[in-house]
Motif scaffolding. Structure first.
Motif, PDB file in Angstrom:
ATOM      1  N   ALA A  78       0.917  -1.031  -0.173  1.00  0.00           N
ATOM      2  CA  ALA A  78      -0.006   0.035   0.019  1.00  0.00           C
ATOM      3  C   ALA A  78       0.913   1.076   0.100  1.00  0.00           C
ATOM      4  O   ALA A  78       0.613   2.066  -0.794  1.00  0.00           O
ATOM      5  CB  ALA A  78      -1.049   0.062   1.180  1.00  0.00           C
ATOM      6  N   LEU A  79       1.766   1.419   0.945  1.00  0.00           N
ATOM      7  CA  LEU A  79       2.619   2.511   0.910  1.00  0.00           C
ATOM      8  C   LEU A  79       3.662   2.766  -0.290  1.00  0.00           C
ATOM      9  O   LEU A  79       3.964   3.798  -0.857  1.00  0.00           O
ATOM     10  CB  LEU A  79       3.510   2.406   2.360  1.00  0.00           C
ATOM     11  CG  LEU A  79       2.591   2.717   3.529  1.00  0.00           C
ATOM     12  CD1 LEU A  79       3.807   2.262   4.630  1.00  0.00           C
ATOM     13  CD2 LEU A  79       2.276   4.037   3.636  1.00  0.00           C
ATOM     14  N   ALA A  80       3.957   1.407  -0.925  1.00  0.00           N
ATOM     15  CA  ALA A  80       4.866   1.530  -2.069  1.00  0.00           C
ATOM     16  C   ALA A  80       3.943   2.125  -3.176  1.00  0.00           C
ATOM     17  O   ALA A  80       4.490   3.081  -4.040  1.00  0.00           O
ATOM     18  CB  ALA A  80       5.396   0.354  -2.548  1.00  0.00           C
ATOM     19  N   ARG A  81       2.844   1.420  -3.440  1.00  0.00           N
ATOM     20  CA  ARG A  81       1.971   2.136  -4.407  1.00  0.00           C
ATOM     21  C   ARG A  81       1.571   3.527  -4.226  1.00  0.00           C
ATOM     22  O   ARG A  81       1.333   4.524  -4.957  1.00  0.00           O
ATOM     23  CB  ARG A  81       0.605   1.202  -4.458  1.00  0.00           C
ATOM     24  CG  ARG A  81      -0.329   1.919  -5.613  1.00  0.00           C
ATOM     25  CD  ARG A  81      -1.452   1.035  -5.483  1.00  0.00           C
ATOM     26  NE  ARG A  81      -2.561   1.422  -6.840  1.00  0.00           N
ATOM     27  CZ  ARG A  81      -3.376   2.543  -6.903  1.00  0.00           C
ATOM     28  NH1 ARG A  81      -3.258   3.207  -5.790  1.00  0.00           N
ATOM     29  NH2 ARG A  81      -3.770   2.421  -7.984  1.00  0.00           N
ATOM     30  N   TYR A  82       1.348   4.041  -2.852  1.00  0.00           N
ATOM     31  CA  TYR A  82       1.298   5.335  -2.623  1.00  0.00           C
ATOM     32  C   TYR A  82       2.276   6.356  -3.126  1.00  0.00           C
ATOM     33  O   TYR A  82       1.878   7.500  -3.290  1.00  0.00           O
ATOM     34  CB  TYR A  82       1.060   5.290  -1.106  1.00  0.00           C
ATOM     35  CG  TYR A  82       0.670   6.691  -0.379  1.00  0.00           C
ATOM     36  CD1 TYR A  82      -0.632   7.401  -0.727  1.00  0.00           C
ATOM     37  CD2 TYR A  82       1.387   7.449   0.557  1.00  0.00           C
ATOM     38  CE1 TYR A  82      -1.014   8.659  -0.169  1.00  0.00           C
ATOM     39  CE2 TYR A  82       0.887   8.660   1.222  1.00  0.00           C
ATOM     40  CZ  TYR A  82      -0.168   9.222   0.931  1.00  0.00           C
ATOM     41  OH  TYR A  82      -0.410  10.226   1.394  1.00  0.00           O
ATOM     42  N   SER A  83       3.578   6.008  -3.044  1.00  0.00           N
ATOM     43  CA  SER A  83       4.707   6.707  -3.336  1.00  0.00           C
ATOM     44  C   SER A  83       4.375   6.794  -5.120  1.00  0.00           C
ATOM     45  O   SER A  83       5.250   7.662  -5.627  1.00  0.00           O
ATOM     46  CB  SER A  83       5.925   5.990  -3.047  1.00  0.00           C
ATOM     47  OG  SER A  83       6.098   5.164  -3.563  1.00  0.00           O
ATOM     48  N   ARG A  84       3.852   5.803  -5.655  1.00  0.00           N
ATOM     49  CA  ARG A  84       3.889   5.821  -7.218  1.00  0.00           C
ATOM     50  C   ARG A  84       2.668   6.264  -8.051  1.00  0.00           C
ATOM     51  O   ARG A  84       2.320   5.769  -9.040  1.00  0.00           O
ATOM     52  CB  ARG A  84       4.404   4.334  -7.358  1.00  0.00           C
ATOM     53  CG  ARG A  84       5.725   4.111  -7.115  1.00  0.00           C
ATOM     54  CD  ARG A  84       6.061   2.507  -7.069  1.00  0.00           C
ATOM     55  NE  ARG A  84       7.499   2.167  -6.817  1.00  0.00           N
ATOM     56  CZ  ARG A  84       8.237   2.370  -5.785  1.00  0.00           C
ATOM     57  NH1 ARG A  84       7.495   2.713  -4.594  1.00  0.00           N
ATOM     58  NH2 ARG A  84       9.531   2.074  -5.566  1.00  0.00           N
ATOM     59  N   SER A  85       1.489   6.467  -7.153  1.00  0.00           N
ATOM     60  CA  SER A  85       0.302   7.127  -7.862  1.00  0.00           C
ATOM     61  C   SER A  85      -0.295   8.348  -7.226  1.00  0.00           C
ATOM     62  O   SER A  85       0.161   8.690  -6.173  1.00  0.00           O
ATOM     63  CB  SER A  85      -0.656   5.967  -7.763  1.00  0.00           C
ATOM     64  OG  SER A  85      -1.269   5.874  -6.383  1.00  0.00           O
ATOM     65  N   PRO A  86      -1.091   8.962  -8.163  1.00  0.00           N
ATOM     66  CA  PRO A  86      -1.724  10.334  -7.342  1.00  0.00           C
ATOM     67  C   PRO A  86      -2.884   9.930  -6.269  1.00  0.00           C
ATOM     68  O   PRO A  86      -3.270  10.754  -5.935  1.00  0.00           O
ATOM     69  CB  PRO A  86      -2.015  11.018  -8.557  1.00  0.00           C
ATOM     70  CG  PRO A  86      -2.661   9.789  -9.775  1.00  0.00           C
ATOM     71  CD  PRO A  86      -1.597   8.856  -9.191  1.00  0.00           C
ATOM     72  N   ASP A  87      -3.095   8.540  -6.291  1.00  0.00           N
ATOM     73  CA  ASP A  87      -4.077   8.020  -5.156  1.00  0.00           C
ATOM     74  C   ASP A  87      -3.873   8.600  -3.905  1.00  0.00           C
ATOM     75  O   ASP A  87      -2.584   8.728  -3.189  1.00  0.00           O
ATOM     76  CB  ASP A  87      -4.265   6.743  -5.275  1.00  0.00           C
ATOM     77  CG  ASP A  87      -5.165   6.332  -6.604  1.00  0.00           C
ATOM     78  OD1 ASP A  87      -5.453   7.157  -7.353  1.00  0.00           O
ATOM     79  OD2 ASP A  87      -5.200   5.225  -6.842  1.00  0.00           O
ATOM     80  N   SER A  88      -4.906   8.835  -3.129  1.00  0.00           N
ATOM     81  CA  SER A  88      -4.894   9.043  -1.356  1.00  0.00           C
ATOM     82  C   SER A  88      -4.457   7.454  -1.181  1.00  0.00           C
ATOM     83  O   SER A  88      -4.662   6.469  -1.562  1.00  0.00           O
ATOM     84  CB  SER A  88      -6.171   9.553  -0.914  1.00  0.00           C
ATOM     85  OG  SER A  88      -7.156   8.298  -1.131  1.00  0.00           O
ATOM     86  N   ILE A  89      -4.101   7.525   0.304  1.00  0.00           N
ATOM     87  CA  ILE A  89      -3.719   6.601   0.943  1.00  0.00           C
ATOM     88  C   ILE A  89      -4.953   5.611   1.136  1.00  0.00           C
ATOM     89  O   ILE A  89      -4.985   4.342   1.174  1.00  0.00           O
ATOM     90  CB  ILE A  89      -3.179   6.704   2.446  1.00  0.00           C
ATOM     91  CG1 ILE A  89      -2.485   5.205   3.027  1.00  0.00           C
ATOM     92  CG2 ILE A  89      -3.898   7.378   3.414  1.00  0.00           C
ATOM     93  CD1 ILE A  89      -1.472   4.722   2.324  1.00  0.00           C
TER      94      ILE A  89
END
Length: 464
Positions: A9-20
């Motif tokens: 989740a946190l890795a994707r959070y750093s690589r997409s414009p989405d909220s956590i």
């Protein structure tokens, strides 16, 4: 969240414009194991595994195993304290790799040490009670606790590596993977078994859960599949030991200093000496002096020997790291357990040979336990020397001396000296912390004056 899903989740959070919140919703419907297989293990994005953390507790392991479990630079945890708990009836662990014909001698020596521990503790309490009457403003319970703690400080010299303890840790799954790999490659059978159990635990649902109604998911299954033994470190030690046996000149000998401080100026010689330190019994100063006298080719040969078993997955050995200051300690095992918990330095140890003698606390003699203490320590070390290594190391008492190398910057030296020299600390590491300041003042007067250490002769025995 399970550690691997948190990392995803946190890795994707750093690589997409989405909220956590959106990233967590995404992870609920996608396979975190597939993500980690690709990005962590195949592509080498190792920092992803720093984003998921797990709590692991080791129960009933030996003190020796506990020290090895804790030997990660990025590690947070606590172990059962030998300063505040009575170990007289704890029993002890017989190393699984000890042959049958040695177990009777081992058990007899272990029982004798614990019996002496109990007696010394009682005599120390009685001596302290006579010497330190309770102040009127101190409650009886607090007074008893303080006396008990001071007595345990002395009696613990008779505890040994085979005594059982518990350790609780919180680490990232990246650190957990390194820990599993390191334990699986240990010389000690107990630690190899712990490495296997730890990998199995990562592949299973947690044993202890806060919410029993929540869905049970494996802790870190992807890690468990990839945590093979760290063969590079094991092979490097064996290769370096063989090289040292074949190439080093005869040892200089002499009486070792308890604390020796160097500021190595030759980086290549520093690394070569550090690589050889853990596979010999020589002082660091001697090894560094030898390496400074070698040619470039000779020093390069040591480094090449250390690195020839390295694979793409292996980090460079810790001996290639360090700080400007190298403290070489010849200290008792009990003190080393406390000092080894400092993380902002590189630490190395030599084998637990039991050949450097042992320390005797002043209170042991004053309490009338000197002869009993000496008899127990001498008998334990004699038995240890008769038993085969590495299983024999479990019999090494906390009062026995061993050699450790700590490499650090000035800020860490100042921190250790200030913290560990305080009146609340154990007298053994208080003395070492004070000597760290004294040695720094001799080597670096401008910096040594900044180290605000408390002299060991300043005492407040009823303060904890």
């Amino acid at each position: 969240m399970p550690p691997e899903k948190s990392a995803y989740a946190l890795a994707r959070y750093s690589r997409s414009p989405d909220s956590i919140r959106d990233s967590i919703a995404w992870v609920r419907t996608h396979d975190s194991q597939k993500f980690l297989e690709s990005f962590y293990f195949q592509y080498g994005h190792a920092s992803i595994a720093d984003l998921g953390h797990a709590v692991v507790c080791f129960e009933g392991i030996s003190e020796l195993a506990a020290t090895e479990v804790e030997a990660e630079p990025l590690w947070d945890g606590q172990a059962k304290s030998s300063r505040y708990q009575d170990f007289s009836k704890s029993g002890f662990i017989t190393p699984p790799d000890l042959a049958e014909d040695g177990k009777a001698d081992y058990r007899a020596a272990g029982e004798a040490l614990l019996a002496a521990y109990g007696t010394v503790n009682e005599l120390a309490v009685a001596c302290l009670r006579e010497r330190l009457p309770r102040p009127e403003d101190m409650k009886p319970d607090a007074y008893q606790r303080n006396l008990a703690a001071r007595a345990f400080d002395v009696a613990r010299y008779l505890l040994f590596w085979g005594v059982p303890t518990n350790v609780g840790q919180v680490t990232s799954i990246r650190t957990l993977e390194k820990q599993v790999r390191r334990l699986k490659a240990s010389d000690y059978a107990e630690l190899r078994e712990l490495g296997d159990e730890l990998a199995q635990a990562c592949a299973a649902a947690p044993d202890c859960v806060w919410d029993s109604s929540a869905a049970a998911e494996p802790l870190a299954p992807t890690l468990a599949r990839h945590a093979d033994p760290d063969e590079h470190t094991r092979r490097a030690r064996a290769d370096l030991r063989q090289w040292a046996d074949q190439n080093l000149p005869p040892a200089a000998g002499g009486c070792p200093e308890r604390v020796d401080l160097l500021r190595p100026a030759e980086t290549a010689a520093d690394i070569a000496a550090t690589l050889l330190y853990s596979v010999t019994t020589r002082p660091f100063r001697e090894l560094y002096g030898i390496a400074c006298g070698w040619s470039e080719r000779m020093r390069a040969e040591v480094m090449d020997v250390a690195l020839r078993s390295r694979t793409r997955r292996d980090e460079i050995l810790a001996a290639f790291r360090g700080g400007p200051y190298a403290y070489d300690f010849v200290i008792d095992i009990g003190a080393s357990r406390d000092l080894l918990r400092h993380r902002r330095c590189q630490k190395f140890r030599q084998d637990y040979a039991g050949n450097l003698g042992y320390d005797t606390p002043k209170l042991v003699t004053e309490a009338g336990a000197g002869e009993l203490y000496e008899r127990a320590m001498t008998a334990a070390l004699e038995t240890m020397h008769r038993l085969p290594a590495p299983a024999a190391h479990y019999l090494l008492p906390f009062g026995a001396r061993s050699r450790f190398l700590f490499k650090m910057d000035f800020a860490e030296a100042e921190y250790i000296s200030r913290l560990r020299s305080g009146v609340k600390g154990h007298f053994s590491y208080r003395e070492i912390a004070w000597e760290m300041k004294v040695k720094m003042e001799a080597l670096e007067p401008e910096l040594g004056r900044l180290m605000e250490a408390t002299p060991p002769w300043v005492e407040d025995p009823l303060r904890r």
